[in-house]
Scaffold this motif. Structure first.
Motif, PDB file in Angstrom:
ATOM      1  N   THR A 218       0.786  -1.309  -0.072  1.00 48.43           N
ATOM      2  CA  THR A 218      -0.110   0.162  -0.084  1.00 48.43           C
ATOM      3  C   THR A 218       0.912   1.285   0.034  1.00 48.43           C
ATOM      4  N   ILE A 219       0.455   2.108  -0.923  1.00 51.25           N
ATOM      5  CA  ILE A 219       1.326   3.188  -1.390  1.00 51.25           C
ATOM      6  C   ILE A 219       0.528   4.580  -0.789  1.00 51.25           C
ATOM      7  N   ALA A 220       1.090   5.143   0.201  1.00 54.16           N
ATOM      8  CA  ALA A 220       0.521   6.574   0.638  1.00 54.16           C
ATOM      9  C   ALA A 220       1.024   7.551  -0.345  1.00 54.16           C
ATOM     10  N   VAL A 221       0.157   8.389  -0.753  1.00 57.80           N
ATOM     11  CA  VAL A 221       0.231   9.300  -1.807  1.00 57.80           C
ATOM     12  C   VAL A 221       0.004  10.822  -1.122  1.00 57.80           C
ATOM     13  N   LYS A 222       0.948  11.570  -1.538  1.00 57.24           N
ATOM     14  CA  LYS A 222       0.737  13.053  -1.019  1.00 57.24           C
ATOM     15  C   LYS A 222       1.855  13.721  -1.808  1.00 57.24           C
ATOM     16  N   VAL A 223       1.110  14.569  -2.742  1.00 57.72           N
ATOM     17  CA  VAL A 223       1.777  15.433  -3.648  1.00 57.72           C
ATOM     18  C   VAL A 223       1.312  16.872  -3.392  1.00 57.72           C
ATOM     19  N   GLU A 224       2.273  17.727  -3.095  1.00 58.51           N
ATOM     20  CA  GLU A 224       1.959  19.224  -2.845  1.00 58.51           C
ATOM     21  C   GLU A 224       1.580  19.732  -3.940  1.00 58.51           C
ATOM     22  N   GLY A 225       0.772  20.645  -3.922  1.00 61.20           N
ATOM     23  CA  GLY A 225       0.264  21.469  -4.909  1.00 61.20           C
ATOM     24  C   GLY A 225       1.336  22.354  -5.413  1.00 61.20           C
ATOM     25  N   SER A 226       2.268  22.729  -4.441  1.00 64.49           N
ATOM     26  CA  SER A 226       3.158  23.647  -4.997  1.00 64.49           C
ATOM     27  C   SER A 226       4.324  23.148  -5.941  1.00 64.49           C
ATOM     28  N   ARG A 227       4.057  21.641  -6.154  1.00 62.89           N
ATOM     29  CA  ARG A 227       5.378  21.035  -6.980  1.00 62.89           C
ATOM     30  C   ARG A 227       4.716  20.892  -8.502  1.00 62.89           C
ATOM     31  N   SER A 228       3.230  21.196  -8.662  1.00 64.00           N
ATOM     32  CA  SER A 228       2.935  21.045  -9.901  1.00 64.00           C
ATOM     33  C   SER A 228       1.713  21.958 -10.177  1.00 64.00           C
ATOM     34  N   GLU A 229       1.555  22.637 -10.961  1.00 65.91           N
ATOM     35  CA  GLU A 229       0.329  23.578 -11.198  1.00 65.91           C
ATOM     36  C   GLU A 229      -0.898  22.608 -11.772  1.00 65.91           C
ATOM     37  N   ALA A 230      -0.501  21.419 -12.191  1.00 63.28           N
ATOM     38  CA  ALA A 230      -1.330  20.333 -12.810  1.00 63.28           C
ATOM     39  C   ALA A 230      -2.329  19.822 -11.468  1.00 63.28           C
ATOM     40  N   VAL A 231      -1.958  20.027 -10.168  1.00 67.99           N
ATOM     41  CA  VAL A 231      -2.562  19.584  -9.094  1.00 67.99           C
ATOM     42  C   VAL A 231      -3.768  20.419  -9.073  1.00 67.99           C
ATOM     43  N   GLY A 232      -3.813  21.728  -9.264  1.00 65.85           N
ATOM     44  CA  GLY A 232      -5.113  22.427  -9.263  1.00 65.85           C
ATOM     45  C   GLY A 232      -6.057  22.298 -10.202  1.00 65.85           C
ATOM     46  N   ARG A 233      -5.547  21.970 -11.444  1.00 64.35           N
ATOM     47  CA  ARG A 233      -6.439  21.605 -12.613  1.00 64.35           C
ATOM     48  C   ARG A 233      -6.977  19.951 -12.295  1.00 64.35           C
ATOM     49  N   TYR A 234      -6.168  19.187 -11.664  1.00 60.89           N
ATOM     50  CA  TYR A 234      -6.669  18.023 -11.092  1.00 60.89           C
ATOM     51  C   TYR A 234      -7.923  18.111 -10.149  1.00 60.89           C
ATOM     52  N   ALA A 235      -7.743  19.076  -9.213  1.00 65.11           N
ATOM     53  CA  ALA A 235      -8.642  19.230  -8.083  1.00 65.11           C
ATOM     54  C   ALA A 235     -10.040  19.894  -8.700  1.00 65.11           C
ATOM     55  N   LEU A 236      -9.763  20.707  -9.790  1.00 69.85           N
ATOM     56  CA  LEU A 236     -10.874  21.588 -10.351  1.00 69.85           C
ATOM     57  C   LEU A 236     -11.625  20.309 -11.061  1.00 69.85           C
ATOM     58  N   GLY A 237     -10.967  19.649 -12.041  1.00 68.83           N
ATOM     59  CA  GLY A 237     -11.914  18.658 -12.629  1.00 68.83           C
ATOM     60  C   GLY A 237     -12.443  17.517 -11.825  1.00 68.83           C
ATOM     61  N   GLY A 238     -11.939  17.204 -10.749  1.00 69.11           N
ATOM     62  CA  GLY A 238     -12.402  16.012  -9.730  1.00 69.11           C
ATOM     63  C   GLY A 238     -13.676  16.710  -9.177  1.00 69.11           C
ATOM     64  N   LEU A 239     -13.612  17.943  -8.464  1.00 66.41           N
ATOM     65  CA  LEU A 239     -14.532  18.427  -7.656  1.00 66.41           C
ATOM     66  C   LEU A 239     -15.879  18.755  -8.593  1.00 66.41           C
TER      67      LEU A 239
END
Length: 290
Positions: A218-239
């Motif tokens: 089992t892999i715990a995943v945590k990717v900080e948004g500061s590392r990639s602007e794609a995190v914001g787009r991923y959050a937007l699309g998911g929500l």
């Protein structure tokens, strides 16, 4: 997010256009998932207990190719057969393969893996199924089909998600803390009805299908948004997708707060937040046909 998300087109042309829009939106989310979580996918492929480098790989429920391209990167001598029920996803994957000069190493197969008659997938020495097994109505039959297709000694890697990722801290948004968890809770009943195998423990099911489970991680995943602007787009699309399913179950105050986050022109837009992170877990089982 693979097999079950590409339903047959029917009813009207208007429905067809809505379907295409829906699939396009899912394709973007799958691509963002692959981009944001590339390191984690690579760590899973590196962990697999392979005796030799596989030459023939099958990616079941391949979506837009996150696993396909990770496997091609990891195993430079391998060819991948990418299988999905969605023609749109497969076209998208093929276009990416051509853009990367990998078209000679990728074969695409459109098939519904819930059909009793499976396509000819050759004799792979590695089969990969990430976030796809839980979409199948008859996963026990699918597991037996994989066992029959694999070469003796071949490996089957099943990756399961612990639900859709979370992006916001529990204290957010400031006027409705805990909003994201309430959104997920509102969709849990639907998810449980539509995908009863989501989050399943695949170990016993693999054993029952004749496999020997050689590893589970089992892999715990945590990717900080500061590392990639794609995190914001991923959050937007998911929500945005969650809103369409959860809105009728949420309070009016929660819907209003969620809409503020999803309004990209608003100063409260999720794209303007500096506290985003991708948080989730993925479990992988490595099972051998002995």
């Amino acid at each position: 997010m693979k097999q079950a998300h590409a339903h047959a087109l029917h009813h009207s042309a208007q429905h067809g256009r809505h379907q295409q829009h829906d699939e396009d939106g899912l394709a973007e989310i799958l691509d963002l998932d692959a981009e944001v979580l590339a390191e984690h996918i690579a760590s899973i492929t590196a962990w697999l207990p392979l005796k030799t480098g596989p030459r023939q790989i099958v990616d079941l429920g391949c979506g837009t190719g996150a696993g396909t391209f990770a496997l091609l990167d990891r195993f430079p001598d391998a060819h991948v057969t990418a299988v999905d029920t969605s023609a749109g996803y497969l076209q998208h994957l093929h276009a990416k393969a051509c853009a990367r000069g990998l078209e000679e190493r990728v074969r695409i197969v459109q098939a519904d893996l819930d059909d009793s008659a499976w396509p000819d997938l050759g004799s792979p020495d590695l089969v990969w199924a990430s976030a796809s097994m839980h979409h199948m109505a008859h996963p026990d039959r699918a597991l037996r089909n994989v066992h029959a297709a694999l070469t003796p000694g071949g490996l089957f890697a099943v990756v399961e998600l612990a639900g859709f990722p979370r992006f916001l801290p529990e204290s957010a948004p400031e006027d409705r803390p805990g909003l994201e968890e309430r959104c997920h809770a509102a969709t849990d009943r639907f998810q449980a009805e539509q995908r009863p195998h989501r989050g399943a423990d695949w170990g016993p099911l693999l054993t029952a299908a004749g496999f020997t489970v050689e590893g589970e991680r089992t892999i715990a995943v945590k990717v900080e948004g500061s590392r990639s602007e794609a995190v914001g787009r991923y959050a937007l699309g998911g929500l945005q997708r969650i809103r369409s399913a959860a809105a009728t179950e949420l309070s009016p105050e929660d819907v209003t707060a969620l809409d503020r986050l999803l309004d990209t022109a608003s100063p409260h837009s999720i794209l303007r937040r500096d506290d985003l992170a991708v948080r989730t877990e993925r479990t992988v089982w490595a099972a051998r046909r002995t």
